[in-house]
Scaffold this motif. Structure first.
Motif, short mmCIF file in Angstrom:
data_model
loop_
_atom_site.label_atom_id
_atom_site.label_comp_id
_atom_site.label_asym_id
_atom_site.label_seq_id
_atom_site.Cartn_x
_atom_site.Cartn_y
_atom_site.Cartn_z
N LEU A 1 -0.29 -2.48 -1.19
CA LEU A 1 -0.22 -3.19 -2.47
C LEU A 1 1.09 -2.90 -3.20
O LEU A 1 1.68 -3.81 -3.81
CB LEU A 1 -1.41 -2.80 -3.35
N ILE A 2 1.54 -1.65 -3.14
CA ILE A 2 2.83 -1.31 -3.77
C ILE A 2 3.97 -2.09 -3.11
O ILE A 2 4.88 -2.58 -3.78
CB ILE A 2 3.09 0.20 -3.67
N ALA A 3 3.90 -2.22 -1.79
CA ALA A 3 4.93 -2.98 -1.07
C ALA A 3 4.92 -4.44 -1.52
O ALA A 3 5.99 -5.06 -1.67
CB ALA A 3 4.70 -2.88 0.43
N TRP A 4 3.76 -5.00 -1.73
CA TRP A 4 3.64 -6.38 -2.20
C TRP A 4 4.25 -6.52 -3.61
O TRP A 4 5.02 -7.44 -3.89
CB TRP A 4 2.18 -6.81 -2.21
N VAL A 5 3.93 -5.56 -4.47
CA VAL A 5 4.50 -5.57 -5.82
C VAL A 5 6.01 -5.45 -5.78
O VAL A 5 6.74 -6.13 -6.53
CB VAL A 5 3.89 -4.43 -6.67
N GLU A 6 6.51 -4.61 -4.89
CA GLU A 6 7.97 -4.44 -4.75
C GLU A 6 8.63 -5.75 -4.31
O GLU A 6 9.71 -6.11 -4.79
CB GLU A 6 8.26 -3.33 -3.74
N PHE A 7 7.97 -6.48 -3.42
CA PHE A 7 8.48 -7.78 -2.97
C PHE A 7 8.59 -8.75 -4.15
O PHE A 7 9.60 -9.45 -4.33
CB PHE A 7 7.55 -8.35 -1.90
#
Length: 462
Positions: A99-105
């Motif tokens: 989820l953090i990776a998605w937010v970073e994207f």
């Protein structure tokens, strides 16, 4: 403030490593856990002190919700359910990273102004974190028995489907790296990785679940480390690498203890099925010899040495305290008592050690497989409590057995073997156990705690 954060991180890392050193023995394990927990607390504080951290209200709300769910769950869980809780908590870590990776994207406009290494690390974290989360959920379901422990496969299509899912996830990542900024790309990556996590763990049988949990734990650690690299968060990098490295080492050790390669385990299809004969498969019904608590007590009372072999059946029955009471009675009669611990007994590494330590069994009496195997020849009675596959002589005598070559506890070298089981059902490997039909073996059927309790009462009467 930046210098303060750096100093706090260094202190946290030192406490992580020092706490991990404490986990090497039961006497220092509790202290080691507390030290590592303090280190994690310091790391969290340091992260919150980082300039521009964000909305503190949302952070506090998230921490509060996590504490309200996590603390009661951890306090109430039984030791028998600890493996599935480990799987669940590990999966939550992987899911958080995804989820953090998605937010970073989203927050960086598809890494438009970020260095290439940040995009690669973030997408790697998304891929592995999603696989770990959904794979851990399936592992939890199998251990909790809400999903069948038998391998669930697509047959010959299994590996091609897994390969296709991986290619889809990698294709989405490559398109993003070359400039794609559509939300559907990262969603496609996460979705393909999620399905891959499910289809990778479903074909793996119950016998291999402990190794799978350890492997997924290592994956979560690596994904956290990658996300730390993308976010320039030193705490995530160090903690993730510690988890990834230790999980990888543990996975390798467990695979060796089962004499199986990690690729063979991941390929699945072994364990958790209906019991099959480990021999010629003639279908012959073989007789077993039953015994009673009274006869068992008399046999042990006249022994010089008794070796207790604990397994998952002891954990299910929560019989460790009763077993300790029995051992004290035997020791009061001048009988030597030891405990034989197989590396993969139970459903997770150290499962038996923790249970017996909880019952105040002296650490010196807990003997690993390599140490105790040479002593079985001098053992008068080997008392097996709920163990199955780890004592199956087919691992040494039957080349056609699925567990052939797996190191086992050589209880069949003892002068007499008494097995405590509820029934003649198979272990996680789903194969019959020739030891149960051996002339020197007696079966004491029933709940392990009740059976040991009856033995205790008989010993007191002698």
């Amino acid at each position: 403030m930046t210098q303060l954060v750096a100093v706090l991180y260094i202190v946290a890392f030192a406490l992580f490593i020092y706490g991990l050193m404490g986990l090497t023995g039961p006497r220092t394990a509790v202290r080691g856990n507390w030290i590592a927990a303090v280190g994690m607390g310091i790391a969290v504080i340091a992260t919150l002190l980082t300039p521009g951290m964000g909305n503190w209200l949302l952070i506090v709300l998230g921490v509060a919700i996590g504490a309200l769910v996590g603390v009661p769950s951890a306090r109430k869980v039984k030791m028998t359910a600890m493996p599935q809780m480990v799987a669940l908590f590990n999966g939550v870590g992987g899911g958080a990273v995804a989820l953090i990776a998605w937010v970073e994207f989203r927050s960086t406009d598809a890494y438009a102004h970020e260095p290439l290494y940040v995009a690669i690390a973030s997408l790697f974290a998304a891929l592995i974190g999603s696989i770990s989360f959904w794979g851990s959920i399936i592992a939890f379901g199998k251990l909790q028995e809400v999903i069948t422990g038998r391998p669930v496969t697509l047959g010959k299509l299994q590996q091609p489907v897994n390969a296709l899912l991986l290619l889809i996830a990698l294709a989405c990542a490559v398109i993003i790296l070359v400039g794609g900024d559509a939300q559907i790309l990262v969603i496609g990556l996460l979705l393909a990785a999620a399905i891959l996590g499910v289809t990778s763990v479903l074909p793996i049988g119950g016998a291999d679940m402990p190794v799978v949990i350890s492997l997924l734990n290592a994956c979560t650690g690596l994904s956290a480390a990658a996300m730390g690299l993308a976010l320039s968060n030193t705490a995530l990098i160090v903690a993730g690498m510690i988890v990834g490295a230790s999980g990888s080492i543990l996975t390798n050790l467990m695979a060796k203890a089962m004499n199986r390669s990690i690729p063979a385990i991941v390929a699945g299809g072994f364990g958790g099925g209906t019991a099959v004969a480990s021999g010629s498969g003639s279908g012959e019904v073989r007789p077993v010899r039953s015994t009673s608590a009274a006869d068992t007590a008399i046999q042990m009372a006249y022994a010089s040495k008794v070796v207790v072999v604990p397994g998952y059946g002891m954990a299910v029955a929560q019989a460790q305290h009763t077993v300790r009471e029995m051992a004290k009675l035997l020791e009061s009669k001048g009988i030597e008592v030891a405990y034989a611990i197989h590396p993969v007994a139970g459903r997770m590494p150290g499962h038996m050690n923790v249970l017996l330590a909880e019952a105040d069994v002296p650490y010196e009496q807990l003997k690993e497989m390599d140490e105790i195997n040479s002593e079985f020849a001098q053992t008068d009675v080997a008392l097996v409590i709920g163990a199955n596959d780890v004592i199956n002589p087919a691992a040494e005598t039957d080349p056609g057995s699925p567990i052939y070559g797996m190191p086992i506890l050589k209880v069949n070298d003892s002068r007499s073997v008494i097995v405590l089981k509820r029934s003649m059902s198979s272990g996680f490997a789903g194969i019959d156990n020739d030891l149960f039909y051996d002339a020197k073996t007696s079966m004491l059927f029933g709940d392990a705690k009740s059976s040991v309790g009856e033995i205790v009462e008989e010993l007191k009467a002698l």
